[in-house]
Motif scaffolding. Structure first.
Motif, PDB file in Angstrom:
ATOM      1  N   HIS A  40     -23.354  20.826  -0.615  1.00 25.03           N
ATOM      2  CA  HIS A  40     -23.148  20.678  -1.793  1.00 25.03           C
ATOM      3  C   HIS A  40     -21.722  19.257  -1.375  1.00 25.03           C
ATOM      4  O   HIS A  40     -21.446  19.066  -0.409  1.00 25.03           O
ATOM      5  CB  HIS A  40     -21.500  21.038  -1.886  1.00 25.03           C
ATOM      6  CG  HIS A  40     -22.260  23.075  -2.341  1.00 25.03           C
ATOM      7  ND1 HIS A  40     -22.451  22.906  -4.250  1.00 25.03           N
ATOM      8  CD2 HIS A  40     -22.198  23.615  -2.155  1.00 25.03           C
ATOM      9  CE1 HIS A  40     -22.818  24.103  -4.120  1.00 25.03           C
ATOM     10  NE2 HIS A  40     -22.357  24.798  -3.148  1.00 25.03           N
ATOM     11  N   LEU A  41     -22.396  17.684  -2.042  1.00 26.81           N
ATOM     12  CA  LEU A  41     -21.845  16.663  -1.638  1.00 26.81           C
ATOM     13  C   LEU A  41     -20.821  15.728  -2.524  1.00 26.81           C
ATOM     14  O   LEU A  41     -21.324  15.946  -4.147  1.00 26.81           O
ATOM     15  CB  LEU A  41     -22.925  15.595  -1.643  1.00 26.81           C
ATOM     16  CG  LEU A  41     -24.505  15.940  -1.003  1.00 26.81           C
ATOM     17  CD1 LEU A  41     -24.804  15.096  -0.676  1.00 26.81           C
ATOM     18  CD2 LEU A  41     -23.573  16.243   1.347  1.00 26.81           C
ATOM     19  N   ASP A  42     -20.063  16.080  -2.470  1.00 22.40           N
ATOM     20  CA  ASP A  42     -19.125  15.464  -3.047  1.00 22.40           C
ATOM     21  C   ASP A  42     -18.972  13.599  -3.596  1.00 22.40           C
ATOM     22  O   ASP A  42     -18.597  12.727  -1.957  1.00 22.40           O
ATOM     23  CB  ASP A  42     -17.822  15.775  -3.094  1.00 22.40           C
ATOM     24  CG  ASP A  42     -16.328  14.498  -4.376  1.00 22.40           C
ATOM     25  OD1 ASP A  42     -16.494  14.227  -4.683  1.00 22.40           O
ATOM     26  OD2 ASP A  42     -15.224  15.381  -4.198  1.00 22.40           O
ATOM     27  N   PHE A  43     -19.350  12.946  -3.944  1.00 21.76           N
ATOM     28  CA  PHE A  43     -19.732  11.603  -3.649  1.00 21.76           C
ATOM     29  C   PHE A  43     -18.479  11.050  -4.409  1.00 21.76           C
ATOM     30  O   PHE A  43     -19.022   9.197  -3.896  1.00 21.76           O
ATOM     31  CB  PHE A  43     -20.769  11.284  -4.564  1.00 21.76           C
ATOM     32  CG  PHE A  43     -21.660  11.470  -3.631  1.00 21.76           C
ATOM     33  CD1 PHE A  43     -22.196  10.397  -2.951  1.00 21.76           C
ATOM     34  CD2 PHE A  43     -23.063  12.595  -4.173  1.00 21.76           C
ATOM     35  CE1 PHE A  43     -24.665  11.016  -2.389  1.00 21.76           C
ATOM     36  CE2 PHE A  43     -24.066  12.863  -3.417  1.00 21.76           C
ATOM     37  CZ  PHE A  43     -25.021  11.995  -2.717  1.00 21.76           C
ATOM     38  N   LEU A  44     -17.396  10.975  -4.792  1.00 27.34           N
ATOM     39  CA  LEU A  44     -16.161  10.676  -5.575  1.00 27.34           C
ATOM     40  C   LEU A  44     -14.972  11.714  -4.693  1.00 27.34           C
ATOM     41  O   LEU A  44     -14.004  11.828  -5.203  1.00 27.34           O
ATOM     42  CB  LEU A  44     -15.690  10.164  -6.337  1.00 27.34           C
ATOM     43  CG  LEU A  44     -17.480   8.986  -7.011  1.00 27.34           C
ATOM     44  CD1 LEU A  44     -16.882   8.418  -8.367  1.00 27.34           C
ATOM     45  CD2 LEU A  44     -16.633   7.900  -5.972  1.00 27.34           C
ATOM     46  N   PRO A  45     -15.128  11.709  -3.686  1.00 30.73           N
ATOM     47  CA  PRO A  45     -13.554  12.207  -2.943  1.00 30.73           C
ATOM     48  C   PRO A  45     -12.765  12.001  -3.229  1.00 30.73           C
ATOM     49  O   PRO A  45     -11.537  12.776  -2.994  1.00 30.73           O
ATOM     50  CB  PRO A  45     -14.002  12.513  -0.990  1.00 30.73           C
ATOM     51  CG  PRO A  45     -14.816  11.517  -0.941  1.00 30.73           C
ATOM     52  CD  PRO A  45     -15.990  10.974  -2.226  1.00 30.73           C
ATOM     53  N   ASP A  46     -12.051  10.728  -3.499  1.00 32.39           N
ATOM     54  CA  ASP A  46     -10.714  10.992  -3.823  1.00 32.39           C
ATOM     55  C   ASP A  46     -10.496  10.459  -4.640  1.00 32.39           C
ATOM     56  O   ASP A  46      -9.114  10.065  -5.520  1.00 32.39           O
ATOM     57  CB  ASP A  46     -10.564   9.078  -3.046  1.00 32.39           C
ATOM     58  CG  ASP A  46     -10.301   8.849  -1.449  1.00 32.39           C
ATOM     59  OD1 ASP A  46     -10.334  10.184  -1.052  1.00 32.39           O
ATOM     60  OD2 ASP A  46     -10.749   8.177  -0.921  1.00 32.39           O
ATOM     61  N   GLU A  47     -11.729  10.766  -5.986  1.00 37.69           N
ATOM     62  CA  GLU A  47     -10.856  10.315  -7.472  1.00 37.69           C
ATOM     63  C   GLU A  47     -10.687  11.928  -8.422  1.00 37.69           C
ATOM     64  O   GLU A  47     -11.769  12.582  -8.071  1.00 37.69           O
ATOM     65  CB  GLU A  47     -12.277   9.287  -7.831  1.00 37.69           C
ATOM     66  CG  GLU A  47     -12.189   8.831  -6.975  1.00 37.69           C
ATOM     67  CD  GLU A  47     -11.234   7.067  -6.738  1.00 37.69           C
ATOM     68  OE1 GLU A  47     -10.384   7.191  -7.918  1.00 37.69           O
ATOM     69  OE2 GLU A  47     -10.887   6.808  -6.380  1.00 37.69           O
ATOM     70  N   ASP A  48     -10.314  11.716  -9.115  1.00 36.51           N
ATOM     71  CA  ASP A  48      -9.905  12.846 -10.119  1.00 36.51           C
ATOM     72  C   ASP A  48     -10.764  12.363 -11.004  1.00 36.51           C
ATOM     73  O   ASP A  48     -10.366  11.714 -11.951  1.00 36.51           O
ATOM     74  CB  ASP A  48      -8.842  12.949 -10.826  1.00 36.51           C
ATOM     75  CG  ASP A  48      -8.699  13.810 -11.722  1.00 36.51           C
ATOM     76  OD1 ASP A  48      -9.661  14.403 -12.341  1.00 36.51           O
ATOM     77  OD2 ASP A  48      -7.636  14.176 -12.096  1.00 36.51           O
TER      78      ASP A  48
END
Length: 398
Positions: free
Chosen positions: A259-267
């Motif tokens: 699983h990849l989160d492409f915006l890890p710092d963003e809500d």
């Protein structure tokens, strides 16, 4: 190159990589007569190509929890005896300029050859005999103690033998299964082996899904099971690579999803809802292009429903957009294998070795160090530190 007329040594180290060089140096410093055998034309070839030619020679954050092994405690003794600062001190003693790139990774400012030259100077100072183009063919044990090592048509004898020939990764650099074959011939156990720190390959559906993205990179959190890493992913023409993928590959099991989160710092969902209020005429695509490459955004959102202006996006649609960016599931069909793997997971079982000395429990005088052993570090200088530490420990005890 020492005259090959000498046939009897107290210590023979087989393998002129990081672990073998360190072991030979330390044994030589103790006054032992030491022969280092290297089958290629020069020592330290993996050192020379590592870190893009600048050698990521250690990591400031080296700790036992950054390593995989059947025995998670085995490597603690080696790191206690020879922590990363000891090698940093050696580098500084030789005036080699270095820098921290990121996440504790230390690289030479100039070239990796400075590290190999340093180690060869240390070998010379410790009176280590270095034979290149001298690959060991077999090892025989003599009763009550001692070994003979066959090198082509030649034979040398030793009281102790250290096998430091590495694992199976990067065969074009000369990697082979010598250490594993020798371990088996002496009745030692091997743990299951597979490529580690290695790119993934895609099956047809994912190849089609991400077609055209080769060369595109992004900062992500990559996760499988309970393990995750925050680093870059890089799309290739066969799948995905980059530090995040190499790290997670050591934990991946065949058939499992990544699983990849492409915006890890963003809500992201909250931001999208805010945009709906503040910019109802705006475009979701244009908003996402602020964060990610437009080609990547287009591919990630390809399977979401058509996207109207922000003001006409439902909560459900914005949730779908969020999931398409922050929970991207890929299921690799495999890896690029040993040819592109940086390390070999598994190897000589730590159950067969004394953690304080690296000597085999059942065969006195026989030692295994470095990548040949079932201890594998994270990406970022950790595997070099294992080589230095395990080599040092064996060198103190041969």
């Amino acid at each position: 190159m020492t005259e090959r007329a000498v046939k009897n040594f107290e210590v023979v180290v087989i393998g002129g990589g990081a672990a073998g060089l360190m072991c030979a140096i330390e044994a030589g410093k103790r006054g032992k007569t030491v022969l280092l055998l290297e089958k290629s034309d020069k020592v330290g070839k993996k050192i020379l190509i590592s870190g893009g030619g600048r050698c990521n020679f250690t990591n400031l954050f080296t700790a036992p929890d950054r390593y995989l092994s059947e025995n998670k405690h085995f490597h603690k003794s080696a790191f206690k005896q020879y922590p990363q600062q000891r090698f940093i001190d050696l580098v500084e003693k030789y005036g080699i300029a270095y820098h921290e790139k990121k996440l504790g990774q230390l690289f030479c400012d100039n070239t990796a050859s400075q590290i190999t030259e340093m180690l060869l100077q240390e070998c010379d100072a410790a009176n280590v005999a270095v034979w290149c183009d001298a690959g060991a063919d077999r090892i025989e044990r003599h009763a009550p103690k001692g070994f003979s090592i066959r090198i082509g048509t030649e034979q040398v004898n030793a009281s102790s033998v250290v096998i430091a020939t590495g694992g199976l990764s990067i065969p074009k650099m000369g990697a082979n299964d010598f250490a594993h074959r020798m371990a088996s011939s002496f009745g030692l156990s091997l743990t299951p082996m597979k490529p580690g720190l290695v790119p993934f390959t895609f099956d047809v559906p994912d190849m089609q899904r991400f077609a055209g993205l080769s060369g595109v990179s992004a900062d992500v959190i990559a996760k499988t099971g309970k393990t995750s890493f925050r680093e870059n992913v890089l799309f290739t023409h066969r799948g995905v690579s980059g530090p995040a993928i190499l790290q997670i590959s050591s934990f991946w099991e065949n058939g499992k999803a990544i699983h990849l989160d492409f915006l890890p710092d963003e809500d992201l969902l909250s931001q999208l809802k805010s945009q709906r209020q503040e910019n109802p005429k705006g475009s979701v695509i244009k908003f996402m292009n602020r964060y990610l490459a437009s080609r990547l955004v287009e591919k990630l959102l390809e399977k979401t429903p058509p996207l109207p202006e922000f003001g006409n996006c439902s909560d459900r649609l914005l949730s779908q957009v969020t999931a398409a960016i922050k929970d991207v599931s890929i299921t690799p069909n495999g890896t690029e294998g040993y040819r592109k793997a940086e390390v070999t997971l598994g190897g000589v079982s730590t159950a067969c070795l004394n953690s304080k000395t690296m000597e085999t429990k059942e065969v006195p005088g026989l030692y295994f160090v470095g990548e040949a052993v079932d201890v594998t570090g994270f990406l970022g200088g950790y595997n070099f530190q294992w080589a230095w530490s395990s080599g040092y420990v064996a060198g103190q005890n041969v």
